[in-house]
Write a protein that holds these residues in place. Structure first.
Motif, PDB file in Angstrom:
ATOM      1  N   VAL A  25       0.866  -1.184   0.000  1.00 50.80           N
ATOM      2  CA  VAL A  25       0.000   0.000   0.000  1.00 50.80           C
ATOM      3  C   VAL A  25       0.898   1.227   0.000  1.00 50.80           C
ATOM      4  N   SER A  26       0.664   2.112  -0.955  1.00 53.04           N
ATOM      5  CA  SER A  26       1.404   3.370  -1.033  1.00 53.04           C
ATOM      6  C   SER A  26       0.463   4.516  -0.690  1.00 53.04           C
ATOM      7  N   THR A  27       0.973   5.473   0.054  1.00 55.07           N
ATOM      8  CA  THR A  27       0.189   6.651   0.402  1.00 55.07           C
ATOM      9  C   THR A  27       0.447   7.732  -0.633  1.00 55.07           C
ATOM     10  N   ILE A  28      -0.613   8.187  -1.267  1.00 56.61           N
ATOM     11  CA  ILE A  28      -0.515   9.295  -2.209  1.00 56.61           C
ATOM     12  C   ILE A  28      -0.798  10.598  -1.474  1.00 56.61           C
ATOM     13  N   GLU A  29      -1.884  10.600  -0.707  1.00 60.27           N
ATOM     14  CA  GLU A  29      -2.237  11.735   0.142  1.00 60.27           C
ATOM     15  C   GLU A  29      -2.782  11.156   1.437  1.00 60.27           C
ATOM     16  N   GLY A  75       6.707  -4.950 -14.528  1.00 60.01           N
ATOM     17  CA  GLY A  75       6.030  -3.728 -14.945  1.00 60.01           C
ATOM     18  C   GLY A  75       4.688  -3.646 -14.228  1.00 60.01           C
ATOM     19  N   GLN A  76       3.919  -2.628 -14.521  1.00 63.98           N
ATOM     20  CA  GLN A  76       2.630  -2.468 -13.853  1.00 63.98           C
ATOM     21  C   GLN A  76       1.590  -3.360 -14.496  1.00 63.98           C
ATOM     22  N   LEU A  77       1.155  -4.375 -13.757  1.00 64.97           N
ATOM     23  CA  LEU A  77       0.126  -5.283 -14.241  1.00 64.97           C
ATOM     24  C   LEU A  77      -1.265  -4.764 -13.889  1.00 64.97           C
ATOM     25  N   TYR A  78      -1.378  -4.235 -12.678  1.00 68.80           N
ATOM     26  CA  TYR A  78      -2.637  -3.676 -12.203  1.00 68.80           C
ATOM     27  C   TYR A  78      -2.355  -2.845 -10.966  1.00 68.80           C
ATOM     28  N   LYS A  79      -3.301  -1.988 -10.648  1.00 70.53           N
ATOM     29  CA  LYS A  79      -3.256  -1.236  -9.392  1.00 70.53           C
ATOM     30  C   LYS A  79      -4.678  -0.861  -9.022  1.00 70.53           C
ATOM     31  N   VAL A  80      -4.869  -0.635  -7.727  1.00 69.82           N
ATOM     32  CA  VAL A  80      -6.174  -0.235  -7.219  1.00 69.82           C
ATOM     33  C   VAL A  80      -5.968   1.052  -6.428  1.00 69.82           C
ATOM     34  N   ARG A  81      -6.662   2.099  -6.847  1.00 67.00           N
ATOM     35  CA  ARG A  81      -6.580   3.380  -6.137  1.00 67.00           C
ATOM     36  C   ARG A  81      -7.819   3.522  -5.264  1.00 67.00           C
ATOM     37  N   LEU A  82      -7.606   3.925  -4.022  1.00 66.70           N
ATOM     38  CA  LEU A  82      -8.711   4.127  -3.087  1.00 66.70           C
ATOM     39  C   LEU A  82      -8.725   5.584  -2.653  1.00 66.70           C
ATOM     40  N   MET A  83      -9.893   6.213  -2.750  1.00 68.36           N
ATOM     41  CA  MET A  83     -10.039   7.621  -2.373  1.00 68.36           C
ATOM     42  C   MET A  83     -11.210   7.783  -1.407  1.00 68.36           C
ATOM     43  N   MET A  84     -10.989   8.544  -0.357  1.00 65.80           N
ATOM     44  CA  MET A  84     -12.050   8.789   0.609  1.00 65.80           C
ATOM     45  C   MET A  84     -13.123   9.675  -0.021  1.00 65.80           C
ATOM     46  N   LEU A  85     -14.351   9.222   0.030  1.00 62.79           N
ATOM     47  CA  LEU A  85     -15.484  10.000  -0.451  1.00 62.79           C
ATOM     48  C   LEU A  85     -16.139  10.697   0.742  1.00 62.79           C
ATOM     49  N   THR A  86     -16.504   9.908   1.748  1.00 60.38           N
ATOM     50  CA  THR A  86     -16.979  10.413   3.035  1.00 60.38           C
ATOM     51  C   THR A  86     -16.333   9.532   4.099  1.00 60.38           C
ATOM     52  N   ASP A  87     -16.665   9.772   5.352  1.00 62.09           N
ATOM     53  CA  ASP A  87     -16.099   8.937   6.423  1.00 62.09           C
ATOM     54  C   ASP A  87     -16.520   7.479   6.299  1.00 62.09           C
ATOM     55  N   ARG A  88     -17.647   7.231   5.635  1.00 60.63           N
ATOM     56  CA  ARG A  88     -18.180   5.870   5.519  1.00 60.63           C
ATOM     57  C   ARG A  88     -18.236   5.345   4.092  1.00 60.63           C
TER      58      ARG A  88
END
Length: 121
Positions: free
Chosen positions: A64-68, A84-97
């Motif tokens: 897991v890498s921290t972007i922000e 090389g990069q096969l896949y990645k999953v980006r997770l972004m907070m939308l709300t607290d839940r």
């Protein structure tokens, strides 16, 4: 033979400049859990799915890498340096839940990664 085919696949992919960019994700979902829980779920699900068997016949662990901090994280396989990069999953907070889960993957990896992420959506 299997490794020769994989080598050729990645050679062709490299020649055609297939890369995963942060433009539009291939798939995007909203998970009904917070960012930390979603990140732990995604990393665990990918580890569980690809630790025993994977399309490259070798165990895959994820980092897991921290972007922000507290806002955006990326989960990717440790193999990026070799394959090389096969896949990645980006997770972004939308709300607290709620968390947005974005999938970026090469075509050969799309279905196995989607299947692994199913439990986190």
């Amino acid at each position: 033979m299997k490794y020769g085919v994989l080598f050729l696949l990645f050679l062709v992919a490299g020649c055609t400049n297939l890369t995963l960019r942060d433009e539009a994700p291939h798939y995007s979902w909203v998970a009904k859990r917070g960012l930390d829980r979603s990140t732990a779920c995604v990393a665990g699900a990918l580890d569980d799915a690809f630790r025993q068997s994977s399309p490259i016949d070798r165990p895959i662990v994820h980092r897991v890498s921290t972007i922000e901090k507290g806002q955006i994280y990326v989960v990717r396989p440790e193999l990026d340096r070799v394959w090389g990069q096969l896949y990645k999953v980006r997770l972004m907070m939308l709300t607290d839940r709620e968390t947005v889960i974005d999938l970026y993957a090469l075509p050969a990896w799309m279905n196995p990664v989607k299947a692994a992420l199913r439990r986190c959506l």
